[in-house]
Design a protein around this motif. Sequence first.
Motif, PDB file in Angstrom:
ATOM      1  N   ASP A 194       8.064  25.044  22.785  1.00 29.26           N
ATOM      2  CA  ASP A 194       8.214  26.303  23.521  1.00 29.26           C
ATOM      3  C   ASP A 194       8.065  26.070  25.026  1.00 29.26           C
ATOM      4  O   ASP A 194       7.735  24.964  25.454  1.00 29.26           O
ATOM      5  CB  ASP A 194       7.141  27.316  23.074  1.00 29.26           C
ATOM      6  N   PHE A 195       8.249  27.159  25.758  1.00 28.62           N
ATOM      7  CA  PHE A 195       8.067  27.122  27.216  1.00 28.62           C
ATOM      8  C   PHE A 195       6.661  26.624  27.564  1.00 28.62           C
ATOM      9  O   PHE A 195       5.677  27.055  26.954  1.00 28.62           O
ATOM     10  CB  PHE A 195       8.285  28.535  27.794  1.00 28.62           C
ATOM     11  N   ILE A 196       6.556  25.749  28.530  1.00 29.99           N
ATOM     12  CA  ILE A 196       5.246  25.245  28.984  1.00 29.99           C
ATOM     13  C   ILE A 196       5.009  25.707  30.414  1.00 29.99           C
ATOM     14  O   ILE A 196       5.735  25.312  31.325  1.00 29.99           O
ATOM     15  CB  ILE A 196       5.171  23.708  28.882  1.00 29.99           C
ATOM     16  N   PRO A 197       4.015  26.593  30.602  1.00 34.38           N
ATOM     17  CA  PRO A 197       3.755  27.123  31.947  1.00 34.38           C
ATOM     18  C   PRO A 197       3.043  26.094  32.824  1.00 34.38           C
ATOM     19  O   PRO A 197       2.575  25.062  32.333  1.00 34.38           O
ATOM     20  CB  PRO A 197       2.836  28.320  31.681  1.00 34.38           C
ATOM     21  N   LEU A 198       2.946  26.396  34.109  1.00 31.26           N
ATOM     22  CA  LEU A 198       2.281  25.483  35.042  1.00 31.26           C
ATOM     23  C   LEU A 198       0.781  25.423  34.779  1.00 31.26           C
ATOM     24  O   LEU A 198       0.189  24.353  34.738  1.00 31.26           O
ATOM     25  CB  LEU A 198       2.528  25.960  36.484  1.00 31.26           C
ATOM     26  N   HIS A 199       0.182  26.607  34.611  1.00 27.39           N
ATOM     27  CA  HIS A 199      -1.262  26.636  34.355  1.00 27.39           C
ATOM     28  C   HIS A 199      -1.651  27.910  33.637  1.00 27.39           C
ATOM     29  O   HIS A 199      -1.663  28.981  34.246  1.00 27.39           O
ATOM     30  CB  HIS A 199      -2.067  26.485  35.648  1.00 27.39           C
ATOM     31  N   ALA A 200      -1.964  27.801  32.372  1.00 29.12           N
ATOM     32  CA  ALA A 200      -2.374  28.961  31.576  1.00 29.12           C
ATOM     33  C   ALA A 200      -3.866  28.862  31.278  1.00 29.12           C
ATOM     34  O   ALA A 200      -4.396  27.756  31.134  1.00 29.12           O
ATOM     35  CB  ALA A 200      -1.590  29.000  30.271  1.00 29.12           C
ATOM     36  N   PRO A 201      -4.562  30.000  31.197  1.00 28.32           N
ATOM     37  CA  PRO A 201      -5.994  29.940  30.873  1.00 28.32           C
ATOM     38  C   PRO A 201      -6.228  29.574  29.407  1.00 28.32           C
ATOM     39  O   PRO A 201      -5.339  29.747  28.571  1.00 28.32           O
ATOM     40  CB  PRO A 201      -6.484  31.361  31.157  1.00 28.32           C
ATOM     41  N   VAL A 202      -7.418  29.052  29.135  1.00 22.99           N
ATOM     42  CA  VAL A 202      -7.819  28.726  27.763  1.00 22.99           C
ATOM     43  C   VAL A 202      -9.105  29.490  27.473  1.00 22.99           C
ATOM     44  O   VAL A 202     -10.063  29.421  28.243  1.00 22.99           O
ATOM     45  CB  VAL A 202      -8.066  27.198  27.611  1.00 22.99           C
ATOM     46  N   PHE A 203      -9.111  30.248  26.389  1.00 21.49           N
ATOM     47  CA  PHE A 203     -10.295  31.028  25.995  1.00 21.49           C
ATOM     48  C   PHE A 203     -10.787  30.510  24.648  1.00 21.49           C
ATOM     49  O   PHE A 203     -10.390  30.995  23.607  1.00 21.49           O
ATOM     50  CB  PHE A 203      -9.956  32.524  25.912  1.00 21.49           C
TER      51      PHE A 203
ATOM     52  N   THR B 292      13.477  19.933  34.856  1.00 20.01           N
ATOM     53  CA  THR B 292      12.311  20.346  34.073  1.00 20.01           C
ATOM     54  C   THR B 292      12.343  21.845  33.759  1.00 20.01           C
ATOM     55  O   THR B 292      12.182  22.236  32.603  1.00 20.01           O
ATOM     56  CB  THR B 292      11.012  19.989  34.826  1.00 20.01           C
ATOM     57  N   ASN B 293      12.579  22.670  34.755  1.00 15.45           N
ATOM     58  CA  ASN B 293      12.596  24.126  34.515  1.00 15.45           C
ATOM     59  C   ASN B 293      13.700  24.522  33.541  1.00 15.45           C
ATOM     60  O   ASN B 293      13.498  25.407  32.710  1.00 15.45           O
ATOM     61  CB  ASN B 293      12.704  24.897  35.834  1.00 15.45           C
ATOM     62  N   GLU B 294      14.857  23.849  33.609  1.00  8.16           N
ATOM     63  CA  GLU B 294      15.957  24.138  32.668  1.00  8.16           C
ATOM     64  C   GLU B 294      15.562  23.837  31.232  1.00  8.16           C
ATOM     65  O   GLU B 294      16.089  24.426  30.308  1.00  8.16           O
ATOM     66  CB  GLU B 294      17.191  23.292  33.020  1.00  8.16           C
ATOM     67  N   ARG B 295      14.642  22.917  31.079  1.00 12.07           N
ATOM     68  CA  ARG B 295      14.213  22.540  29.727  1.00 12.07           C
ATOM     69  C   ARG B 295      12.901  23.194  29.337  1.00 12.07           C
ATOM     70  O   ARG B 295      12.227  22.723  28.407  1.00 12.07           O
ATOM     71  CB  ARG B 295      14.143  21.021  29.608  1.00 12.07           C
TER      72      ARG B 295
ATOM     73  N   ASN C 286       4.572  20.296  41.627  1.00 18.08           N
ATOM     74  CA  ASN C 286       3.458  20.430  40.684  1.00 18.08           C
ATOM     75  C   ASN C 286       3.962  20.356  39.258  1.00 18.08           C
ATOM     76  O   ASN C 286       5.010  20.911  38.935  1.00 18.08           O
ATOM     77  CB  ASN C 286       2.736  21.772  40.877  1.00 18.08           C
ATOM     78  N   LEU C 287       3.199  19.667  38.427  1.00 13.49           N
ATOM     79  CA  LEU C 287       3.546  19.487  37.007  1.00 13.49           C
ATOM     80  C   LEU C 287       2.602  20.341  36.156  1.00 13.49           C
ATOM     81  O   LEU C 287       1.500  20.683  36.589  1.00 13.49           O
ATOM     82  CB  LEU C 287       3.361  18.014  36.636  1.00 13.49           C
ATOM     83  N   PRO C 288       3.017  20.671  34.911  1.00 11.61           N
ATOM     84  CA  PRO C 288       2.139  21.482  34.049  1.00 11.61           C
ATOM     85  C   PRO C 288       0.738  20.876  33.970  1.00 11.61           C
ATOM     86  O   PRO C 288       0.591  19.675  33.766  1.00 11.61           O
ATOM     87  CB  PRO C 288       2.846  21.438  32.694  1.00 11.61           C
ATOM     88  N   SER C 289      -0.282  21.747  34.124  1.00 13.09           N
ATOM     89  CA  SER C 289      -1.646  21.238  34.274  1.00 13.09           C
ATOM     90  C   SER C 289      -2.700  22.018  33.498  1.00 13.09           C
ATOM     91  O   SER C 289      -3.896  21.814  33.692  1.00 13.09           O
ATOM     92  CB  SER C 289      -2.024  21.249  35.771  1.00 13.09           C
ATOM     93  N   SER C 290      -2.268  22.910  32.581  1.00 12.08           N
ATOM     94  CA  SER C 290      -3.237  23.631  31.756  1.00 12.08           C
ATOM     95  C   SER C 290      -4.065  22.632  30.960  1.00 12.08           C
ATOM     96  O   SER C 290      -3.599  21.525  30.663  1.00 12.08           O
ATOM     97  CB  SER C 290      -2.552  24.530  30.730  1.00 12.08           C
ATOM     98  N   VAL C 291      -5.270  23.037  30.583  1.00 14.70           N
ATOM     99  CA  VAL C 291      -6.091  22.229  29.681  1.00 14.70           C
ATOM    100  C   VAL C 291      -5.319  22.124  28.357  1.00 14.70           C
ATOM    101  O   VAL C 291      -5.001  23.141  27.753  1.00 14.70           O
ATOM    102  CB  VAL C 291      -7.448  22.907  29.446  1.00 14.70           C
ATOM    103  N   PRO C 292      -4.980  20.892  27.936  1.00 10.30           N
ATOM    104  CA  PRO C 292      -4.212  20.766  26.694  1.00 10.30           C
ATOM    105  C   PRO C 292      -5.043  21.209  25.504  1.00 10.30           C
ATOM    106  O   PRO C 292      -6.266  21.065  25.514  1.00 10.30           O
ATOM    107  CB  PRO C 292      -3.912  19.262  26.604  1.00 10.30           C
TER     108      PRO C 292
END
Length: 383
Positions: free
Chosen positions: A17-26, A332-335, A372-378
Amino acid sequence: MFDSLVRFVRDQYGTNDFIPLHAPVFSGNEQKYVAETIESTFVSSVGAFVDRFEHDMQAYTGSPRAVATVNGTAALHIALMLAGVKPGDLVITQSLTFVATCNAIAYCGAEPVFVDVDRDTLGLSPVALEAWLEAEAYVDADGHCRLKRDERVLRACLPMHTFGHPVALDALLDVSKRWGLALVEDAAESLGSTYKGRHTGTFGLIGTLSFNGNKVITTGGGGMLLTSEALGARAKYLTTTAKQPHPYEFVHSEIGYNYRLPNINAALGCAQLEQLETFLAAKRDLAMGYADELAGGDLQFVFEPEGCRSNYWLNAVACQDLAQRDALLKATNERGVMTRPIWTLMNRLPAYQHCLKGDLSTAEWLEARIVNLPSSVPPLGCT
Ligand SMILES: *Cc1c(COP(=O)(O)O)cnc(C)c1O
Protein backbone atom coordinates in the motif's frame (compact mmCIF):
# COMPACT_ATOMS: atom_id res chain seq x y z
CA MET A 1 15.13 3.65 -11.65
CA PHE A 2 15.53 3.44 -7.88
CA ASP A 3 13.96 -0.05 -7.92
CA SER A 4 16.18 -1.34 -5.18
CA LEU A 5 15.40 1.65 -2.93
CA VAL A 6 11.64 1.24 -3.46
CA ARG A 7 11.96 -2.48 -2.66
CA PHE A 8 13.95 -1.70 0.48
CA VAL A 9 11.29 0.75 1.72
CA ARG A 10 8.47 -1.72 1.02
CA ASP A 11 10.37 -4.43 2.93
CA GLN A 12 10.73 -2.13 5.94
CA TYR A 13 7.01 -1.51 6.20
CA GLY A 14 5.87 -4.90 4.90
CA THR A 15 3.17 -3.47 2.63
CA ASN A 16 2.29 -2.87 -1.00
CA ASP A 17 0.00 0.00 0.00
CA PHE A 18 0.86 3.69 0.01
CA ILE A 19 3.77 4.47 2.36
CA PRO A 20 3.62 7.95 3.91
CA LEU A 21 6.64 10.04 4.87
CA HIS A 22 5.95 9.90 8.60
CA ALA A 23 2.90 8.39 10.26
CA PRO A 24 2.36 8.16 14.03
CA VAL A 25 2.45 4.83 15.86
CA PHE A 26 0.08 4.21 18.80
CA SER A 27 1.21 0.98 20.38
CA GLY A 28 1.18 1.85 24.09
CA ASN A 29 -1.18 3.41 26.63
CA GLU A 30 -2.73 5.96 24.23
CA GLN A 31 -6.28 4.54 24.33
CA LYS A 32 -6.15 4.04 28.08
CA TYR A 33 -4.96 7.54 28.97
CA VAL A 34 -7.26 9.31 26.50
CA ALA A 35 -10.21 7.27 27.84
CA GLU A 36 -9.27 8.40 31.37
CA THR A 37 -9.61 12.05 30.36
CA ILE A 38 -13.04 11.38 28.84
CA GLU A 39 -14.24 9.39 31.85
CA SER A 40 -13.08 12.16 34.20
CA THR A 41 -14.54 14.91 31.90
CA PHE A 42 -11.19 16.71 32.15
CA VAL A 43 -10.46 16.88 28.43
CA SER A 44 -9.75 20.59 28.16
CA SER A 45 -7.65 23.32 29.75
CA VAL A 46 -7.27 21.72 33.20
CA GLY A 47 -6.14 18.21 34.12
CA ALA A 48 -3.46 16.03 35.58
CA PHE A 49 -1.98 14.85 32.26
CA VAL A 50 -0.71 18.33 31.40
CA ASP A 51 1.38 18.47 34.61
CA ARG A 52 2.50 14.89 34.14
CA PHE A 53 3.53 15.48 30.51
CA GLU A 54 5.54 18.53 31.56
CA HIS A 55 7.26 16.65 34.40
CA ASP A 56 7.99 13.63 32.23
CA MET A 57 9.49 15.89 29.58
CA GLN A 58 11.64 17.70 32.18
CA ALA A 59 12.95 14.33 33.33
CA TYR A 60 13.59 13.18 29.77
CA THR A 61 15.31 16.31 28.48
CA GLY A 62 16.98 17.46 31.69
CA SER A 63 15.38 20.88 31.28
CA PRO A 64 14.68 22.68 34.60
CA ARG A 65 11.20 23.55 33.34
CA ALA A 66 8.92 22.39 30.51
CA VAL A 67 5.72 24.25 29.60
CA ALA A 68 3.20 22.56 27.29
CA THR A 69 1.53 24.58 24.53
CA VAL A 70 -1.15 24.05 21.92
CA ASN A 71 1.44 23.65 19.15
CA GLY A 72 5.10 24.19 18.39
CA THR A 73 4.55 27.50 16.61
CA ALA A 74 2.83 28.94 19.72
CA ALA A 75 5.76 27.73 21.84
CA LEU A 76 8.19 29.52 19.50
CA HIS A 77 6.11 32.70 19.59
CA ILE A 78 6.24 32.80 23.40
CA ALA A 79 9.93 31.80 23.42
CA LEU A 80 10.82 34.78 21.24
CA MET A 81 8.71 37.13 23.38
CA LEU A 82 10.55 35.88 26.46
CA ALA A 83 13.86 36.44 24.69
CA GLY A 84 12.81 40.09 24.46
CA VAL A 85 11.95 40.18 20.75
CA LYS A 86 9.90 43.33 20.09
CA PRO A 87 8.26 44.96 17.07
CA GLY A 88 10.93 46.33 14.76
CA ASP A 89 13.63 43.91 15.99
CA LEU A 90 15.55 41.45 13.83
CA VAL A 91 16.06 37.74 14.55
CA ILE A 92 18.78 35.78 12.77
CA THR A 93 17.73 32.36 11.51
CA GLN A 94 18.33 29.93 8.65
CA SER A 95 16.54 30.18 5.30
CA LEU A 96 16.49 26.37 5.17
CA THR A 97 13.68 25.69 7.65
CA PHE A 98 9.98 25.06 7.95
CA VAL A 99 7.94 28.28 7.65
CA ALA A 100 6.79 28.18 11.31
CA THR A 101 10.25 29.36 12.41
CA CYS A 102 9.82 32.60 10.45
CA ASN A 103 6.12 32.99 11.22
CA ALA A 104 6.84 33.03 14.96
CA ILE A 105 9.33 35.86 14.37
CA ALA A 106 6.70 37.76 12.37
CA TYR A 107 4.07 37.27 15.14
CA CYS A 108 6.39 39.33 17.39
CA GLY A 109 6.39 42.15 14.84
CA ALA A 110 10.03 41.34 14.14
CA GLU A 111 11.74 40.28 10.91
CA PRO A 112 13.98 37.33 10.15
CA VAL A 113 17.51 37.74 8.78
CA PHE A 114 18.68 34.74 6.79
CA VAL A 115 22.16 33.33 7.28
CA ASP A 116 23.57 30.22 5.58
CA VAL A 117 23.60 26.64 6.91
CA ASP A 118 26.38 24.04 7.14
CA ARG A 119 26.52 20.97 4.88
CA ASP A 120 27.09 18.55 7.77
CA THR A 121 24.33 19.74 10.14
CA LEU A 122 21.85 21.26 7.62
CA GLY A 123 21.46 23.96 10.31
CA LEU A 124 22.67 27.51 10.99
CA SER A 125 26.38 27.93 10.33
CA PRO A 126 28.35 29.62 13.13
CA VAL A 127 31.02 30.65 10.61
CA ALA A 128 28.46 32.25 8.26
CA LEU A 129 26.78 33.88 11.27
CA GLU A 130 29.98 35.48 12.51
CA ALA A 131 30.96 36.61 9.01
CA TRP A 132 27.57 38.23 8.48
CA LEU A 133 27.70 39.97 11.87
CA GLU A 134 31.23 41.26 11.20
CA ALA A 135 30.08 42.79 7.93
CA GLU A 136 26.69 44.14 8.95
CA ALA A 137 26.45 44.63 12.73
CA TYR A 138 28.12 46.10 15.80
CA VAL A 139 27.56 45.89 19.56
CA ASP A 140 26.61 49.23 21.13
CA ALA A 141 27.64 50.60 24.54
CA ASP A 142 24.60 48.91 26.18
CA GLY A 143 25.58 45.53 24.78
CA HIS A 144 22.85 45.50 22.11
CA CYS A 145 23.66 44.11 18.72
CA ARG A 146 22.68 46.64 16.05
CA LEU A 147 22.57 46.78 12.29
CA LYS A 148 25.21 49.23 10.98
CA ARG A 149 22.93 50.55 8.23
CA ASP A 150 19.90 51.62 10.30
CA GLU A 151 20.58 50.84 13.98
CA ARG A 152 17.84 48.23 14.23
CA VAL A 153 18.39 45.77 17.09
CA LEU A 154 19.34 42.16 16.33
CA ARG A 155 17.74 40.57 19.38
CA ALA A 156 18.09 36.84 19.00
CA CYS A 157 19.58 33.96 17.06
CA LEU A 158 17.19 31.12 16.20
CA PRO A 159 18.85 27.98 14.81
CA MET A 160 16.76 24.92 13.89
CA HIS A 161 17.86 21.27 14.28
CA THR A 162 16.94 20.13 10.77
CA PHE A 163 15.37 16.65 10.56
CA GLY A 164 16.65 16.04 14.10
CA HIS A 165 20.34 16.66 13.35
CA PRO A 166 21.77 18.99 16.02
CA VAL A 167 23.37 22.28 14.92
CA ALA A 168 26.88 23.27 16.06
CA LEU A 169 25.66 24.48 19.45
CA ASP A 170 28.98 25.28 21.17
CA ALA A 171 30.07 27.60 18.39
CA LEU A 172 26.62 29.19 17.99
CA LEU A 173 26.44 29.82 21.76
CA ASP A 174 29.88 31.42 21.63
CA VAL A 175 29.07 33.73 18.70
CA SER A 176 25.65 34.65 20.17
CA LYS A 177 27.18 35.51 23.52
CA ARG A 178 29.92 37.68 22.06
CA TRP A 179 27.41 39.56 19.88
CA GLY A 180 24.73 40.06 22.57
CA LEU A 181 22.17 37.79 20.90
CA ALA A 182 19.77 35.58 22.87
CA LEU A 183 19.98 31.99 21.59
CA VAL A 184 16.59 30.30 21.11
CA GLU A 185 16.56 26.76 19.68
CA ASP A 186 13.80 25.58 17.36
CA ALA A 187 14.00 21.94 18.47
CA ALA A 188 10.61 21.07 16.94
CA GLU A 189 12.18 18.22 14.95
CA SER A 190 14.79 17.04 17.42
CA LEU A 191 13.08 15.44 20.43
CA GLY A 192 15.47 12.66 21.45
CA SER A 193 18.51 14.24 19.76
CA THR A 194 21.53 15.13 21.85
CA TYR A 195 24.60 17.31 21.35
CA LYS A 196 27.63 16.09 23.33
CA GLY A 197 25.27 14.05 25.48
CA ARG A 198 22.85 16.82 26.35
CA HIS A 199 19.35 17.18 24.95
CA THR A 200 18.82 19.68 22.14
CA GLY A 201 16.62 22.60 23.17
CA THR A 202 18.35 22.90 26.56
CA PHE A 203 21.42 24.89 25.45
CA GLY A 204 19.94 28.27 24.64
CA LEU A 205 17.86 30.62 26.76
CA ILE A 206 14.79 28.67 25.60
CA GLY A 207 14.14 25.71 23.31
CA THR A 208 10.86 24.64 21.76
CA LEU A 209 9.43 21.26 20.74
CA SER A 210 6.52 20.23 18.50
CA PHE A 211 4.22 17.22 18.85
CA ASN A 212 2.41 17.65 15.55
CA GLY A 213 1.16 14.42 13.94
CA ASN A 214 4.27 14.03 11.77
CA LYS A 215 6.87 14.49 14.51
CA VAL A 216 8.76 11.78 16.46
CA ILE A 217 5.93 11.62 19.01
CA THR A 218 2.56 13.30 18.71
CA THR A 219 -0.17 14.76 20.90
CA GLY A 220 -2.38 15.37 17.84
CA GLY A 221 -1.23 18.95 17.97
CA GLY A 222 1.03 20.33 20.66
CA GLY A 223 4.29 21.92 21.60
CA MET A 224 6.52 22.72 24.54
CA LEU A 225 8.95 25.30 25.84
CA LEU A 226 12.12 24.09 27.56
CA THR A 227 13.72 26.71 29.78
CA SER A 228 14.74 27.85 33.28
CA GLU A 229 12.38 27.86 36.29
CA ALA A 230 12.00 31.64 36.10
CA LEU A 231 11.29 31.91 32.38
CA GLY A 232 9.14 28.78 32.59
CA ALA A 233 6.90 30.38 35.19
CA ARG A 234 6.51 33.41 32.96
CA ALA A 235 5.83 31.16 29.92
CA LYS A 236 3.11 29.31 31.84
CA TYR A 237 1.51 32.61 32.79
CA LEU A 238 1.57 34.06 29.27
CA THR A 239 0.25 30.86 27.66
CA THR A 240 -2.67 30.65 30.11
CA THR A 241 -4.23 34.11 29.44
CA ALA A 242 -1.96 35.93 31.94
CA LYS A 243 -4.39 35.22 34.76
CA GLN A 244 -3.35 36.23 38.28
CA PRO A 245 -3.70 33.28 40.65
CA HIS A 246 -6.94 33.70 42.64
CA PRO A 247 -9.57 31.21 43.91
CA TYR A 248 -12.39 32.84 41.91
CA GLU A 249 -11.65 36.35 40.61
CA PHE A 250 -10.65 36.94 36.99
CA VAL A 251 -7.74 39.37 36.93
CA HIS A 252 -5.52 39.41 33.87
CA SER A 253 -2.57 41.73 34.31
CA GLU A 254 -1.51 41.97 30.65
CA ILE A 255 -2.38 40.60 27.22
CA GLY A 256 -2.01 36.85 27.53
CA TYR A 257 -2.52 33.99 25.09
CA ASN A 258 -4.71 30.92 25.09
CA TYR A 259 -1.85 28.66 24.07
CA ARG A 260 -2.54 25.83 26.57
CA LEU A 261 -2.28 22.19 25.59
CA PRO A 262 -5.64 20.46 26.30
CA ASN A 263 -5.51 17.59 28.79
CA ILE A 264 -6.78 15.07 26.20
CA ASN A 265 -3.77 15.91 24.01
CA ALA A 266 -1.39 15.71 26.98
CA ALA A 267 -2.76 12.22 27.74
CA LEU A 268 -1.73 11.11 24.25
CA GLY A 269 1.66 12.74 24.83
CA CYS A 270 2.30 10.87 28.10
CA ALA A 271 1.60 7.56 26.38
CA GLN A 272 3.80 8.46 23.40
CA LEU A 273 6.69 9.63 25.57
CA GLU A 274 6.72 6.24 27.33
CA GLN A 275 7.60 4.71 23.94
CA LEU A 276 10.07 7.33 22.75
CA GLU A 277 13.24 5.29 23.38
CA THR A 278 11.73 2.31 21.53
CA PHE A 279 10.80 4.59 18.62
CA LEU A 280 14.29 6.12 18.55
CA ALA A 281 15.97 2.70 18.46
CA ALA A 282 13.72 1.58 15.59
CA LYS A 283 14.32 4.83 13.71
CA ARG A 284 18.09 4.45 14.13
CA ASP A 285 17.90 0.89 12.73
CA LEU A 286 15.91 2.19 9.78
CA ALA A 287 18.43 5.00 9.18
CA MET A 288 21.36 2.57 9.25
CA GLY A 289 19.39 0.33 6.88
CA TYR A 290 19.03 3.21 4.41
CA ALA A 291 22.72 4.03 4.79
CA ASP A 292 23.66 0.40 3.92
CA GLU A 293 21.17 0.24 1.08
CA LEU A 294 22.52 3.45 -0.48
CA ALA A 295 26.23 2.86 0.22
CA GLY A 296 28.33 3.08 -2.94
CA GLY A 297 25.49 4.62 -4.97
CA ASP A 298 25.12 8.23 -6.02
CA LEU A 299 22.49 9.22 -3.44
CA GLN A 300 24.40 10.47 -0.38
CA PHE A 301 22.75 9.53 2.89
CA VAL A 302 22.72 12.34 5.47
CA PHE A 303 24.34 11.09 8.70
CA GLU A 304 24.14 12.65 12.16
CA PRO A 305 26.88 15.25 12.76
CA GLU A 306 29.97 14.24 14.77
CA GLY A 307 29.54 14.27 18.56
CA CYS A 308 25.76 14.14 18.23
CA ARG A 309 22.97 11.62 18.52
CA SER A 310 20.24 12.40 16.01
CA ASN A 311 16.70 11.12 16.40
CA TYR A 312 16.73 10.56 12.61
CA TRP A 313 13.25 12.07 12.51
CA LEU A 314 13.24 12.29 8.72
CA ASN A 315 15.84 10.38 6.76
CA ALA A 316 17.39 12.43 3.99
CA VAL A 317 19.60 11.93 0.94
CA ALA A 318 21.52 14.46 -1.13
CA CYS A 319 21.06 13.82 -4.85
CA GLN A 320 23.78 14.59 -7.43
CA ASP A 321 21.77 17.45 -8.91
CA LEU A 322 18.28 18.85 -9.44
CA ALA A 323 17.56 16.48 -12.36
CA GLN A 324 18.32 13.43 -10.23
CA ARG A 325 16.27 14.89 -7.36
CA ASP A 326 13.26 15.28 -9.66
CA ALA A 327 13.70 11.77 -11.03
CA LEU A 328 13.84 10.31 -7.52
CA LEU A 329 10.74 12.22 -6.39
CA LYS A 330 8.82 11.12 -9.48
CA ALA A 331 9.88 7.46 -9.42
CA THR A 332 9.05 6.98 -5.75
CA ASN A 333 5.82 9.01 -5.46
CA GLU A 334 4.44 7.35 -8.63
CA ARG A 335 4.92 4.01 -6.96
CA GLY A 336 3.18 4.96 -3.72
CA VAL A 337 6.34 5.54 -1.73
CA MET A 338 6.11 9.08 -0.45
CA THR A 339 9.24 11.21 -0.70
CA ARG A 340 9.49 14.95 -0.49
CA PRO A 341 11.98 17.68 -1.40
CA ILE A 342 13.36 19.88 1.36
CA TRP A 343 11.49 23.17 1.91
CA THR A 344 11.62 26.06 -0.52
CA LEU A 345 14.06 28.53 1.05
CA MET A 346 12.30 31.09 3.25
CA ASN A 347 13.89 34.02 1.40
CA ARG A 348 11.91 32.98 -1.70
CA LEU A 349 8.48 33.13 0.01
CA PRO A 350 6.35 36.24 -0.63
CA ALA A 351 6.16 37.08 3.09
CA TYR A 352 9.94 36.94 3.59
CA GLN A 353 11.56 37.76 0.24
CA HIS A 354 12.25 41.36 1.30
CA CYS A 355 14.19 40.28 4.42
CA LEU A 356 17.91 40.81 4.90
CA LYS A 357 20.10 37.86 3.99
CA GLY A 358 23.70 36.82 3.76
CA ASP A 359 25.29 34.46 1.25
CA LEU A 360 23.02 31.38 1.09
CA SER A 361 25.00 29.18 -1.28
CA THR A 362 24.99 26.07 0.93
CA ALA A 363 21.24 26.39 1.59
CA GLU A 364 20.70 26.76 -2.17
CA TRP A 365 22.91 23.73 -2.88
CA LEU A 366 20.88 21.65 -0.40
CA GLU A 367 17.53 23.01 -1.63
CA ALA A 368 18.29 21.61 -5.09
CA ARG A 369 19.36 18.17 -3.83
CA ILE A 370 17.82 17.03 -0.54
CA VAL A 371 14.99 14.49 -0.57
CA ASN A 372 13.32 12.96 2.50
CA LEU A 373 12.58 9.24 2.53
CA PRO A 374 9.80 7.42 4.45
CA SER A 375 10.78 7.51 8.12
CA SER A 376 7.86 6.26 10.25
CA VAL A 377 8.73 3.77 12.99
CA PRO A 378 8.44 0.45 11.12
CA PRO A 379 5.90 -2.03 12.52
CA LEU A 380 7.37 -4.64 14.86
CA GLY A 381 8.15 -7.90 13.17
CA CYS A 382 8.93 -6.34 9.81
CA THR A 383 12.35 -6.08 8.11
C1 LIG B 1 6.90 21.21 13.18
C2 LIG B 1 7.75 22.42 13.25
C3 LIG B 1 7.40 23.56 14.02
C4 LIG B 1 6.14 23.68 14.84
O1 LIG B 1 5.06 23.16 14.24
P1 LIG B 1 3.61 23.03 14.88
O2 LIG B 1 2.88 22.34 13.76
O3 LIG B 1 3.12 24.40 15.14
O4 LIG B 1 3.66 22.18 16.10
C5 LIG B 1 8.29 24.60 14.09
N1 LIG B 1 9.46 24.57 13.44
C6 LIG B 1 9.85 23.51 12.71
C7 LIG B 1 11.17 23.53 12.07
C8 LIG B 1 9.00 22.41 12.57
O5 LIG B 1 9.41 21.37 11.83
